[in-house]
Design an enzyme around this catalytic site. Structure first.
Site, mmCIF file in Angstrom:
data_model
loop_
_atom_site.group_PDB
_atom_site.id
_atom_site.type_symbol
_atom_site.label_atom_id
_atom_site.label_comp_id
_atom_site.label_asym_id
_atom_site.label_seq_id
_atom_site.Cartn_x
_atom_site.Cartn_y
_atom_site.Cartn_z
ATOM 1 N NE ARG A 81 -2.753 -7.286 12.904
ATOM 2 C CZ ARG A 81 -3.781 -7.480 12.085
ATOM 3 N NH1 ARG A 81 -4.484 -8.592 12.174
ATOM 4 N NH2 ARG A 81 -4.093 -6.591 11.167
ATOM 5 C CG ASN A 120 -2.140 0.846 1.088
ATOM 6 O OD1 ASN A 120 -2.407 1.393 0.019
ATOM 7 N ND2 ASN A 120 -2.915 0.953 2.160
ATOM 8 C CG HIS A 158 -2.315 1.891 13.046
ATOM 9 N ND1 HIS A 158 -1.604 2.713 12.218
ATOM 10 C CD2 HIS A 158 -2.780 0.893 12.265
ATOM 11 C CE1 HIS A 158 -1.655 2.243 10.981
ATOM 12 N NE2 HIS A 158 -2.360 1.131 10.982
ATOM 13 C CD GLU A 207 -1.244 -3.748 10.546
ATOM 14 O OE1 GLU A 207 -2.218 -4.321 11.023
ATOM 15 O OE2 GLU A 207 -1.282 -2.578 10.130
ATOM 16 C CG ASP A 209 -4.582 -1.585 14.708
ATOM 17 O OD1 ASP A 209 -3.526 -1.428 15.340
ATOM 18 O OD2 ASP A 209 -4.627 -1.810 13.480
ATOM 19 C CG ASP A 254 -3.798 -2.276 2.634
ATOM 20 O OD1 ASP A 254 -4.687 -2.048 3.462
ATOM 21 O OD2 ASP A 254 -2.657 -2.637 2.953
ATOM 22 C CD1 TRP A 275 -1.682 7.556 10.300
ATOM 23 C CD2 TRP A 275 -1.188 5.687 9.203
ATOM 24 N NE1 TRP A 275 -2.854 7.056 9.781
ATOM 25 C CE2 TRP A 275 -2.568 5.891 9.109
ATOM 26 C CE3 TRP A 275 -0.635 4.534 8.615
ATOM 27 C CZ2 TRP A 275 -3.435 5.012 8.437
ATOM 28 C CZ3 TRP A 275 -1.472 3.662 7.934
ATOM 29 C CH2 TRP A 275 -2.872 3.925 7.839
ATOM 30 N NE ARG A 311 -9.646 -2.338 13.274
ATOM 31 C CZ ARG A 311 -8.831 -1.608 12.512
ATOM 32 N NH1 ARG A 311 -7.558 -1.930 12.397
ATOM 33 N NH2 ARG A 311 -9.285 -0.568 11.842
ATOM 34 C CE1 TYR A 320 -5.409 2.183 10.630
ATOM 35 C CE2 TYR A 320 -6.238 1.430 12.752
ATOM 36 C CZ TYR A 320 -5.931 1.189 11.431
ATOM 37 O OH TYR A 320 -6.180 -0.042 10.905
#
Ligand code: EZ4
Ligand code: CO
Length: 402
Positions: free
Chosen positions: A283, A37, A212, A262, A210, A316, A402, A147, A159
């Site tokens: 993840r 992404n 993030h 992730e 999350d 994505d 982010w 989530r 986010y």
């Protein structure tokens, strides 16, 4: 069984996807997702300029050998671009192998370990009432795990929460948008969200969240502790994981389960986290972590330490990755949960697929291979359209994760 054709297809049916399509001398085709992404064309170039010329003529049956040929043969190891490109080749070769065998891919991965794959939905609200409404609609759709992300009072954007009514999609056209962040505002607010959700929906629902990558380890420890009464299924990415030992500090203070990975692209990114049992769910995904071949090794390491899988599954990651992830999740013994963010109707039309959702679970279907194809004519109607992930700054203007 030689590979005679290899093509990278870049298409934007609502968002950008990079797909690798391989063809063998017998006319069998295989697909692999190569989408990274916001950095899509780097992977397309890595494939087109550096890997595909070496792939043509190779034996499509030699998946393990091909993986190491491109991993070790590059000399420059790991990294999201390299590992997404290798993942695409690997996934396409597994697709071909399963098609030739005439079985759905999960049968080659040991067969089904469960009836279907538990998935979690995204519920996002601009405020507490909005989050409650979003959870209620996910429950109506049958999800058993949700989530929840919510706007933070005092912050104009955060986010996971869309600005308008459209489904959440972080990549935006033009220049990257800039968000403003306050860990203090977040830490104060977030327990109120989950207190409200448990009060509204009771104990049975699996709730996930999350973070993030935004907190320091001790802030993350405090959030984990403050969320303990609400028994989250997991707290995701509480702090950036480049420093794996940072999770020791979080673990010392809270029993809220932790999911990480992730953005990981290799087993080395999670080795310490897994071996010290600093996380509960890993993840890493098919597309960003070197394909089915490498993800199976990550899962095997995790199994030793009772760490389960929780593969990334945002929009994505293309339907090709979702299909691969569902075959993987159905078969791997230490499966935990799979993220499910449904794609737009136009994306689903470009990638016709066999996988299904029912009552909170998904199944990859029984078609030979991955059970997903690409409609190339339709894909060509949606040319690449650059988009960027947002950049985050704290309220004083300092760049933040982010
Ligand atoms: O921000 O996939 O858990 N899901 C996520 C995602 C990621 C995007 C980045 O491309 O964190 O929404
Ligand atoms: Co995430």
């Amino acid at each position: 069984m030689r590979i005679t054709d290899a093509r990278v297809i870049v298409t934007c049916p609502g968002r950008n996807f990079v797909t690798l399509k391989l063809t063998t001398e017998d006319g069998v085709t295989g697909l692999g997702d190569a989408t990274l992404n916001g950095r899509e064309l780097a992977v397309a170039s890595y494939l087109n300029d550096h890997l595909l010329p070496l792939l043509i003529g190779r034996d499509a049956r030699r998946i393990e050998d091909t993986w190491h040929y491109f991993y070790k043969g590059a000399y420059w190891r790991r990294g999201p671009v390299t590992m997404s490109a290798i993942a695409a080749i690997d996934t396409a070769l597994w697709d071909i192998k399963a098609k030739v065998a005439g079985v759905p891919l999960y049968q080659l991965l040991g067969g089904a370990s469960r009836d279907a794959v538990l998935v979690y939905a995204h519920a996002n609200g601009p405020d507490l009432d909005g989050a409650v409404r979003a959870v209620a609609s996910s429950l109506d759709l049958g999800y058993k795990a949700i989530r929840v992300q919510c706007g933070i009072p005092g912050l104009s954007s955060t986010y996971g929460v869309p600005r308008g009514l459209q489904p959440y999609e972080p990549a935006e056209k033009g220049a990257p948008s800039e968000h403003r962040w306050s860990s203090e505002a977040y830490i104060t607010f977030i327990p109120k969200l989950f207190e409200r959700l448990r009060a509204e929906f009771g104990d049975e629902l699996h709730l996930l969240h999350d973070v993030h990558h935004r907190l320091t380890p001790i802030e993350a420890a405090r959030v984990g502790k403050s969320l303990e009464p609400y028994r989250l299924f997991w707290m995701e990415d509480p702090t950036p994981a480049e420093l794996q030992e940072a999770f020791r500090l979080i673990r010392r203070h809270t029993v809220t389960p932790i999911a990480v990975g992730e953005v990981f692209n290799s087993i080395f990114d999670c080795q310490q986290l897994v071996q010290e049992q600093l996380v509960d769910y890993i993840r890493a995904t098919v597309v960003h972590a070197g394909g089915i071949t490498h993800l199976r090794k990550i899962a095997a390491l995790a199994e030793l330490y009772q760490v389960r899988t929780g593969c990334h599954g945002a929009t994505d990651l293309s339907p090709v990755c979702m299909a691969a992830s569902l075959h993987f999740g159905l078969s791997v013994h230490n499966f935990g949960i799979q993220e499910h963010m449904p794609h737009t109707a136009e994306t689903d039309r470009v990638f016709p697929h066999e996988y299904t959702f029912q009552d909170g679970y998904m199944h990859p279907g029984e078609a030979p291979g991955l059970g997903v194809e690409i409609d190339e004519e339709l894909a060509a109607e949606y040319p690449y359209d650059p988009a960027w992930l947002p950049v985050n700054r704290t309220v004083d203007g300092t760049v933040h994760s982010w």
